[in-house]
Motif scaffolding. Structure first.
Motif, short mmCIF file in Angstrom:
data_model
loop_
_atom_site.label_atom_id
_atom_site.label_comp_id
_atom_site.label_asym_id
_atom_site.label_seq_id
_atom_site.Cartn_x
_atom_site.Cartn_y
_atom_site.Cartn_z
N LYS A 173 0.83 -1.21 0.00
CA LYS A 173 0.00 0.00 0.00
C LYS A 173 0.86 1.25 0.00
N GLN A 191 -5.23 2.35 13.32
CA GLN A 191 -5.60 1.34 12.34
C GLN A 191 -6.26 0.16 13.04
N GLU A 225 -10.79 0.38 -2.23
CA GLU A 225 -10.03 1.60 -2.01
C GLU A 225 -10.22 2.61 -3.14
N GLN A 233 -12.06 5.31 2.90
CA GLN A 233 -10.79 5.89 3.34
C GLN A 233 -9.73 4.82 3.58
N GLN A 234 -10.11 3.76 4.26
CA GLN A 234 -9.14 2.71 4.60
C GLN A 234 -9.83 1.35 4.57
#
Length: 249
Positions: A11, A200, A225, A231-232
């Protein structure tokens, strides 16, 4: 937490490419706007805003974009109210997904997420269906180049971190939710190349899948994504290095 940073490294590399294309600026603007709305527009007194600004600068987000997002958050510029929502679901092979959304249209967001999950062999779950498989942790990402992992581990543990994991181009430092700010500020003294510090959802146990299913999961993550409201995305799959290299290529 072993295995979590493998996907994070991919990522990280993908974000660098997306930043060049300007693809992540909209998502960063929404994060900045939300942080400013909740804690004010001065990063000296708003730790969440300061963390998002670090990500924005690492992505070379234009200064004027950042300033506009802060002003939307503080009410100096008109903006649609953004709502933070967490969605839970399943992907190929029973992979558990936690999906963070910032949206001004809940119905649009859930519709797009449900459709994307279905197209890739997954489905949307009920609230609480997979959240028990994750823990909210502080995650500090440091560029690995020029760093001694053992020395960094000692510094991080002394500062109050719980764990440290090396993955290719990055090193990730894990903290409890409540200790993220304390550890981040303690590490500031060492002038480390910190790229981000954020909360996270970290899997408590990693799921092992065959390579073909891992690729399907990776494609689903990318599709989610790519949605504007997402967003996450967090998933509990332990990816093989070979699969990640194939996907990154």
């Amino acid at each position: 937490m072993a295995g979590h940073s493998k996907w994070a490294n991919i990522k990280h590399r993908k974000a660098a490419v997306d930043a060049k294309k300007g693809k992540i600026f909209t998502k960063l603007a929404r994060e900045i706007e939300t942080a400013a709305r909740l804690g004010g527009g001065d990063p000296n007194f708003n730790f969440m805003l300061r963390m998002v600004l670090e990500k924005a600068r690492a992505a070379n987000m234009p200064k004027e974009n950042i300033e506009r997002a802060i002003k939307r958050g503080t009410g100096e510029l008109e903006a649609e109210a953004l709502e933070e929502i967490w969605y839970e679901g399943y992907g190929p092979g029973g992979a558990a997904f936690m999906i963070k959304v910032l949206t001004d249209n809940r119905n649009r967001a859930v519709g797009e997420i449900r459709s994307t999950l279905r197209k890739h062999g997954g489905n949307l779950g009920e609230s609480g269906s997979v959240a028990w498989q994750f823990e909210e942790k502080g995650v500090i990402t440091v560029r690995a180049e020029g760093q001694d992992p053992e020395e960094l581990m000692l510094l991080a543990i002394d500062a109050g971190a719980e764990d440290i994991e090396e993955a290719g181009e990055i090193i990730q430092i894990y903290t409890s939710r409540n200790d993220l700010q304390k550890v981040r500020e303690a590490l500031d003294e060492y002038n480390l190349p910190i790229e981000s510090a954020e909360l996270q959802m970290v899997p408590t146990n990693m799921l092992e899948l065959d390579p073909e299913t891992q690729v399907s999961v990776a494609k689903l993550i990318e599709a989610l994504e790519d949605l504007d409201d997402v967003q996450q995305v967090f998933v509990n799959v332990d990816f093989d290095e070979e699969v990640l290299e194939q996907f990154a290529a």
